[in-house]
Design a protein around this motif. Sequence first.
Motif, mmCIF file in Angstrom:
data_model
loop_
_atom_site.group_PDB
_atom_site.id
_atom_site.type_symbol
_atom_site.label_atom_id
_atom_site.label_comp_id
_atom_site.label_asym_id
_atom_site.label_seq_id
_atom_site.Cartn_x
_atom_site.Cartn_y
_atom_site.Cartn_z
ATOM 1 N N THR A 1 0.844 -1.196 0.000
ATOM 2 C CA THR A 1 0.000 0.000 0.000
ATOM 3 C C THR A 1 0.881 1.249 0.000
ATOM 4 O OG1 THR A 1 -0.173 -0.299 2.405
ATOM 5 C CG2 THR A 1 -2.041 -1.018 1.061
ATOM 6 N N GLY A 2 0.269 2.383 -0.300
ATOM 7 C CA GLY A 2 1.069 3.608 -0.444
ATOM 8 C C GLY A 2 2.084 3.453 -1.550
ATOM 9 N N ALA A 3 1.674 2.796 -2.630
ATOM 10 C CA ALA A 3 2.621 2.359 -3.656
ATOM 11 C C ALA A 3 3.348 3.485 -4.367
ATOM 12 C CB ALA A 3 1.894 1.490 -4.683
ATOM 13 N N THR A 4 2.749 4.672 -4.411
ATOM 14 C CA THR A 4 3.416 5.782 -5.096
ATOM 15 C C THR A 4 4.131 6.726 -4.131
ATOM 16 O OG1 THR A 4 1.433 7.186 -5.047
ATOM 17 C CG2 THR A 4 1.698 5.717 -6.948
ATOM 18 N N GLY A 5 4.117 6.405 -2.844
ATOM 19 C CA GLY A 5 4.828 7.212 -1.859
ATOM 20 C C GLY A 5 6.307 6.879 -1.809
ATOM 21 N N ARG A 6 7.044 7.625 -0.980
ATOM 22 C CA ARG A 6 8.490 7.409 -0.879
ATOM 23 C C ARG A 6 8.810 5.954 -0.549
ATOM 24 N NH1 ARG A 6 8.311 12.682 1.672
ATOM 25 N NH2 ARG A 6 9.714 14.180 0.672
ATOM 26 N N MET A 7 8.201 5.456 0.529
ATOM 27 C CA MET A 7 8.527 4.103 0.967
ATOM 28 C C MET A 7 7.875 3.042 0.107
ATOM 29 S SD MET A 7 10.828 3.845 3.163
ATOM 30 C CE MET A 7 10.561 2.071 3.264
ATOM 31 N N GLY A 8 6.685 3.309 -0.405
ATOM 32 C CA GLY A 8 6.042 2.341 -1.288
ATOM 33 C C GLY A 8 6.897 2.051 -2.510
ATOM 34 N N ARG A 9 7.461 3.101 -3.087
ATOM 35 C CA ARG A 9 8.343 2.923 -4.242
ATOM 36 C C ARG A 9 9.591 2.122 -3.871
ATOM 37 N NH1 ARG A 9 7.071 6.142 -8.591
ATOM 38 N NH2 ARG A 9 5.446 7.708 -8.218
ATOM 39 N N GLU A 10 10.134 2.411 -2.689
ATOM 40 C CA GLU A 10 11.324 1.675 -2.249
ATOM 41 C C GLU A 10 11.014 0.190 -2.074
ATOM 42 O OE1 GLU A 10 14.415 2.496 -1.917
ATOM 43 O OE2 GLU A 10 14.377 4.693 -2.000
ATOM 44 N N ALA B 1 -0.499 -3.732 -5.847
ATOM 45 C CA ALA B 1 0.092 -2.454 -5.440
ATOM 46 C C ALA B 1 -1.052 -1.454 -5.427
ATOM 47 C CB ALA B 1 1.185 -2.012 -6.407
ATOM 48 N N ALA B 2 -1.303 -0.848 -4.276
ATOM 49 C CA ALA B 2 -2.474 0.017 -4.137
ATOM 50 C C ALA B 2 -2.087 1.386 -3.615
ATOM 51 C CB ALA B 2 -3.490 -0.633 -3.197
ATOM 52 N N ASN B 3 -2.902 2.374 -3.972
ATOM 53 C CA ASN B 3 -2.656 3.740 -3.531
ATOM 54 C C ASN B 3 -3.990 4.436 -3.316
ATOM 55 O OD1 ASN B 3 -0.324 5.753 -3.274
ATOM 56 N ND2 ASN B 3 -1.839 6.900 -4.451
ATOM 57 N N ARG B 4 -4.084 5.196 -2.236
ATOM 58 C CA ARG B 4 -5.323 5.930 -1.952
ATOM 59 C C ARG B 4 -5.589 6.949 -3.062
ATOM 60 N NH1 ARG B 4 -8.449 6.632 2.464
ATOM 61 N NH2 ARG B 4 -7.003 5.556 3.862
ATOM 62 N N GLY B 5 -6.832 7.012 -3.483
ATOM 63 C CA GLY B 5 -7.202 7.974 -4.519
ATOM 64 C C GLY B 5 -7.100 7.404 -5.925
ATOM 65 N N GLY B 6 -6.411 6.266 -6.080
ATOM 66 C CA GLY B 6 -6.309 5.650 -7.393
ATOM 67 C C GLY B 6 -5.270 6.330 -8.263
ATOM 68 N N THR B 7 -4.776 5.619 -9.231
ATOM 69 C CA THR B 7 -3.757 6.168 -10.125
ATOM 70 C C THR B 7 -3.617 5.259 -11.334
ATOM 71 O OG1 THR B 7 -1.413 6.721 -10.343
ATOM 72 C CG2 THR B 7 -1.942 4.932 -8.854
ATOM 73 N N ASP B 8 -3.185 5.824 -12.418
ATOM 74 C CA ASP B 8 -2.885 5.026 -13.613
ATOM 75 C C ASP B 8 -1.399 4.729 -13.694
ATOM 76 O OD1 ASP B 8 -5.534 5.098 -14.464
ATOM 77 O OD2 ASP B 8 -5.256 7.029 -15.459
ATOM 78 N N GLU B 9 -0.669 5.058 -12.647
ATOM 79 C CA GLU B 9 0.790 4.950 -12.655
ATOM 80 C C GLU B 9 1.248 3.498 -12.520
ATOM 81 O OE1 GLU B 9 4.599 7.093 -10.425
ATOM 82 O OE2 GLU B 9 2.532 7.646 -9.931
ATOM 83 N N THR B 10 2.437 3.236 -13.046
ATOM 84 C CA THR B 10 3.111 1.954 -12.858
ATOM 85 C C THR B 10 4.391 2.213 -12.073
ATOM 86 O OG1 THR B 10 2.244 1.032 -14.916
ATOM 87 C CG2 THR B 10 4.215 -0.006 -14.015
ATOM 88 N N VAL B 11 4.627 1.430 -11.012
ATOM 89 C CA VAL B 11 5.816 1.578 -10.183
ATOM 90 C C VAL B 11 6.581 0.267 -10.198
ATOM 91 C CG1 VAL B 11 6.714 2.048 -7.875
ATOM 92 C CG2 VAL B 11 4.710 3.287 -8.703
ATOM 93 N N ALA B 12 7.844 0.321 -10.576
ATOM 94 C CA ALA B 12 8.700 -0.877 -10.644
ATOM 95 C C ALA B 12 8.019 -1.987 -11.450
ATOM 96 C CB ALA B 12 9.045 -1.359 -9.241
ATOM 97 N N GLY B 13 7.362 -1.587 -12.516
ATOM 98 C CA GLY B 13 6.721 -2.554 -13.404
ATOM 99 C C GLY B 13 5.395 -3.091 -12.917
ATOM 100 N N VAL B 14 4.866 -2.542 -11.824
ATOM 101 C CA VAL B 14 3.604 -3.024 -11.257
ATOM 102 C C VAL B 14 2.542 -1.943 -11.412
ATOM 103 C CG1 VAL B 14 2.460 -3.907 -9.194
ATOM 104 C CG2 VAL B 14 4.888 -4.387 -9.578
#
Length: 257
Positions: free
Chosen positions: A8-17, A33-46
Amino acid sequence: MMARLAVTGATGRMGREVLAAVETRDDLDVVVAANRGGTDETVAGVDVEPAADLESLLAEREVDVLVDFTGPDSCVEYAQACSETNTAFVTGTTGLAADQQDALETASESTAVLQASNFSKGIAVLRGLVREAAAALDGYDVELVEAHHNGKRDAPSGTANTLLSDVEAARGEFDRVHGREGEAPRTEGEVGVHAVRAGNVTGLHEVWLAGGHEELRLSHRAESRGVFAEGALDAAAWLAGRDAGWYEFDAVLEGDE
């Protein structure tokens, strides 16, 4: 066997780490990989999905364990989702109020919960040294200084509060003085606590013990958030599949079965 992991918090500082660190492991597989508010972003291929759907995602994808570095409100919400789906819950979120802490402990009645203010192995060693020094140097003045990046929400940090609890365990209760201003001579038994927020500081904790014409400083500096991510993932791999209950990071470091 690989444990199925949610972050969770996938697009935050620690979520990305966390998502970056898990790529190098063969004991964990990210399936949510989840984030509050939703997003179309991909982080580390997820692909990052809305945290509003977390409970259904945990159930549908048969997640074994979730790693959380978010905020107090989100942390409690996600712990509840884990308790409903029998998903183990690892969190490094700090700054929880008493009722929020109680909610985490209630969640541990239904699933495995592991909470730590810091997932660094070095901090674990520092805690032991602080307890030993505070007991051995009884009567010496104690001050604690901690520094973090300018976006950190809680002060003092969760790790600082944990270190203060270690001093208290060695010496008994004391008054905590948060910074000083004007005429503020030290009183017997108090501990000064000083929080610095500046730039991109990852994390610095320093405990001072002074007396008898000498000074001892015990300190730890984290140079990368990856240290905390790796520790949290170690905890996640260890916690997955365990019975409901409350667990400590020390058990992970000690390799308890």
